[in-house]
Scaffold this active site. Structure first.
Site, PDB file in Angstrom:
ATOM      1  N   CYS A  88     -13.641 -11.540  -9.056  1.00  0.00           N
ATOM      2  CA  CYS A  88     -14.062 -12.778  -9.704  1.00  0.00           C
ATOM      3  C   CYS A  88     -12.938 -13.795  -9.565  1.00  0.00           C
ATOM      4  O   CYS A  88     -11.830 -13.572 -10.032  1.00  0.00           O
ATOM      5  CB  CYS A  88     -14.386 -12.533 -11.174  1.00  0.00           C
ATOM      6  N   GLN A 105      -3.829   4.804  -6.238  1.00  0.00           N
ATOM      7  CA  GLN A 105      -4.841   5.585  -6.954  1.00  0.00           C
ATOM      8  C   GLN A 105      -4.624   7.090  -6.802  1.00  0.00           C
ATOM      9  O   GLN A 105      -5.196   7.881  -7.563  1.00  0.00           O
ATOM     10  CB  GLN A 105      -6.237   5.225  -6.445  1.00  0.00           C
ATOM     11  N   ASN A 115      -9.735   2.402  -4.286  1.00  0.00           N
ATOM     12  CA  ASN A 115      -9.723   2.081  -5.709  1.00  0.00           C
ATOM     13  C   ASN A 115     -11.110   1.792  -6.273  1.00  0.00           C
ATOM     14  O   ASN A 115     -11.331   1.916  -7.480  1.00  0.00           O
ATOM     15  CB  ASN A 115      -8.815   0.874  -5.976  1.00  0.00           C
ATOM     16  N   THR A 131      17.835  -7.062 -10.328  1.00  0.00           N
ATOM     17  CA  THR A 131      18.341  -6.175 -11.367  1.00  0.00           C
ATOM     18  C   THR A 131      17.277  -5.144 -11.734  1.00  0.00           C
ATOM     19  O   THR A 131      16.131  -5.482 -12.013  1.00  0.00           O
ATOM     20  CB  THR A 131      18.724  -6.982 -12.619  1.00  0.00           C
ATOM     21  N   GLY A 150       2.395  -1.998  -7.493  1.00  0.00           N
ATOM     22  CA  GLY A 150       1.632  -1.858  -6.271  1.00  0.00           C
ATOM     23  C   GLY A 150       1.588  -3.112  -5.422  1.00  0.00           C
ATOM     24  O   GLY A 150       1.714  -3.044  -4.190  1.00  0.00           O
ATOM     25  N   THR A 151       1.411  -4.258  -6.027  1.00  0.00           N
ATOM     26  CA  THR A 151       1.305  -5.496  -5.245  1.00  0.00           C
ATOM     27  C   THR A 151       2.596  -5.792  -4.509  1.00  0.00           C
ATOM     28  O   THR A 151       2.584  -6.113  -3.303  1.00  0.00           O
ATOM     29  CB  THR A 151       0.927  -6.678  -6.152  1.00  0.00           C
ATOM     30  N   GLY A 155       3.292   2.555 -11.720  1.00  0.00           N
ATOM     31  CA  GLY A 155       3.334   3.341 -12.941  1.00  0.00           C
ATOM     32  C   GLY A 155       2.078   3.311 -13.781  1.00  0.00           C
ATOM     33  O   GLY A 155       1.639   4.339 -14.298  1.00  0.00           O
ATOM     34  N   HIS A 156       1.453   2.154 -13.925  1.00  0.00           N
ATOM     35  CA  HIS A 156       0.387   2.036 -14.925  1.00  0.00           C
ATOM     36  C   HIS A 156      -0.914   2.701 -14.510  1.00  0.00           C
ATOM     37  O   HIS A 156      -1.854   2.776 -15.292  1.00  0.00           O
ATOM     38  CB  HIS A 156       0.149   0.565 -15.295  1.00  0.00           C
TER      39      HIS A 156
END
Length: 409
Positions: free
Chosen positions: A337, A183, A155, A241, A68-69, A204-205
């Site tokens: 934080c 999300q 999110n 790659t 995402g980033t 993916g995560h």
């Protein structure tokens, strides 16, 4: 432990684990011309086709990224640069005030280093960008706007934006729209082609796939200057790659998550509503933040099914997290934080909340492994946890007053 932080990351789906494990046993660079390379390339292209089919895109529109980033940075910076190169007058960027930091800080970087003019779009009390708000912002010198970026679903508070309507308005003014759908994909009905968005980020995560693998859906006609240069992989937009096993795992996760979303979404919504009911029953002054989730937007719910974001007056979110963790319940807070210094949630502040409310919130996010027993655990623990957090907060306030009186400040 009771895991209720699926919005941060969700366990990999079994099908994705098996597919990725099998792919890890093979060798082959997808850019190589020998047999192993051609087999790796075939796996990549089949994965690309699978993701495109699941999300209403063309295979050529799927650009693989590390998540995402990277996808957000590539879209925000790349489309801005391409727009400005085509017309130097286009140096304005419009993003909502509730965006993920990957979008906000990318846009702020453009403002600080590339001379961009950044405008934060106001949101309503649910955290939603209203179509009339975007229209008014676009109407102010539209010939100078390079890009609009509004997330599909927030999110923190789970509110869903009307992306199709917002994209249509942006296109009336000839402006491309990017949406962070990290999300939303695999949870909500997401159709890239039907949405009208010009670029869409996924990872993916968040949907049962691997860490470190995502994709940017990018329309062929949308110019995007690359962040990285090298081998020219991925349409010359994103060199590097390809991580073939992770690409395979991502594709399998997207396929299964999207197919199972209607059934899973209904189950998770029931669990979420029960969680909110139990919390408010025990802590009557707790407040649910974001859209109530009773409406439909573009054929889907107006709130993420698994999101329960609540504020607890008189509490600090970080204290609540630690106390919940001590009770075996893992959740999160809306505050970021940095270097150990807690800050109030920028999302809640943008929604009009005061700093105390923005600091005293918890996000419970449910996913495909969540159960009724998890919800029951929250109901059991939340009362004593909030009571203890409030006592600690009052004691801290008294100590701060005593220290102030002692120093004459």
């Amino acid at each position: 432990m009771t895991y209720l932080d699926h919005a941060a990351t969700t366990p990999m789906l079994r099908q994705a684990v098996l597919a990725m494990t099998e792919a890890l046993a093979r060798t082959g660079n997808a850019s190589s011309l020998h047999s192993a390379g051609r087999f790796a390339r075939r796996q990549v292209e089949e994965s690309r086709e699978s993701i495109a089919a699941a999300l209403g895109a063309r295979p050529s529109e799927v650009v693989f990224t590390t998540g995402g980033t990277e996808g957000d940075n590539l879209a925000v910076k790349g489309i801005f640069w391409a727009s400005r190169d085509a017309d130097p007058a286009r140096n304005r960027v419009l993003v909502s005030g509730t965006e993920h930091h990957a979008v906000l800080e990318a846009a702020e970087w453009l403002a600080h280093h590339e001379g961009a003019e950044l405008e934060l779009l106001e949101v309503d009390s649910f955290g939603r960008v209203r179509p009339e708000t975007l229209r008014a912002a676009l109407a102010r010198a539209p010939e100078r706007i390079a890009l609009v970026s509004v997330m599909w679903a927030n999110n923190e508070v789970g509110t869903v934006n009307p992306i199709g309507e917002l994209a249509s308005i942006a296109h009336e003014f000839g402006v491309p729209l990017h949406t962070d759908a990290v999300q939303a994909v695999g949870v909500l009905p997401v159709d890239f082609g039907a949405s009208g968005a010009d670029a869409l980020t996924l990872t993916g995560h968040k949907l049962g796939g691997p860490y470190g693998q995502g994709a940017l859906l990018l329309r062929r006609e949308v110019a995007c200057t690359p962040l990285m240069h090298g081998g020219g992989q991925e349409r010359d937009v994103r060199s590097g790659t390809l991580n073939v096993p992770a690409v395979v795992g991502l594709a399998v996760a997207v396929e299964h998550a999207v197919a199972d979303a209607p059934r899973r979404g209904a189950e998770i919504t029931e669990l979420r509503d029960e969680l909110v009911r139990r919390v408010v029953e025990v802590v009557p002054d707790a407040v649910l933040n974001g859209d109530p989730g009773r409406e439909l937007i573009a054929g889907g719910p107006s709130r993420l099914p698994g999101n329960a974001h609540l504020s607890f007056p008189g509490c600090e979110g970080d204290s609540l997290i630690m106390l919940m963790d001590a009770q075996g319940i893992e959740c999160s807070t809306g505050s970021a934080c940095t270097a150990g210094v807690a800050r109030p949630s920028h999302v809640l502040l943008a929604m009009g909340a005061d700093e105390a409310t923005a600091r005293g919130s918890l996000r419970f996010s449910l996913g495909h492994t969540s159960t009724a027993a998890d919800v029951a655990e929250v109901g059991r623990a939340i009362g004593p946890v909030v009571e203890r957090a409030r006592r600690a907060g009052h004691a801290g306030s008294r100590q701060a007053l005593a220290n102030s009186a002692a120093t004459g400040r």
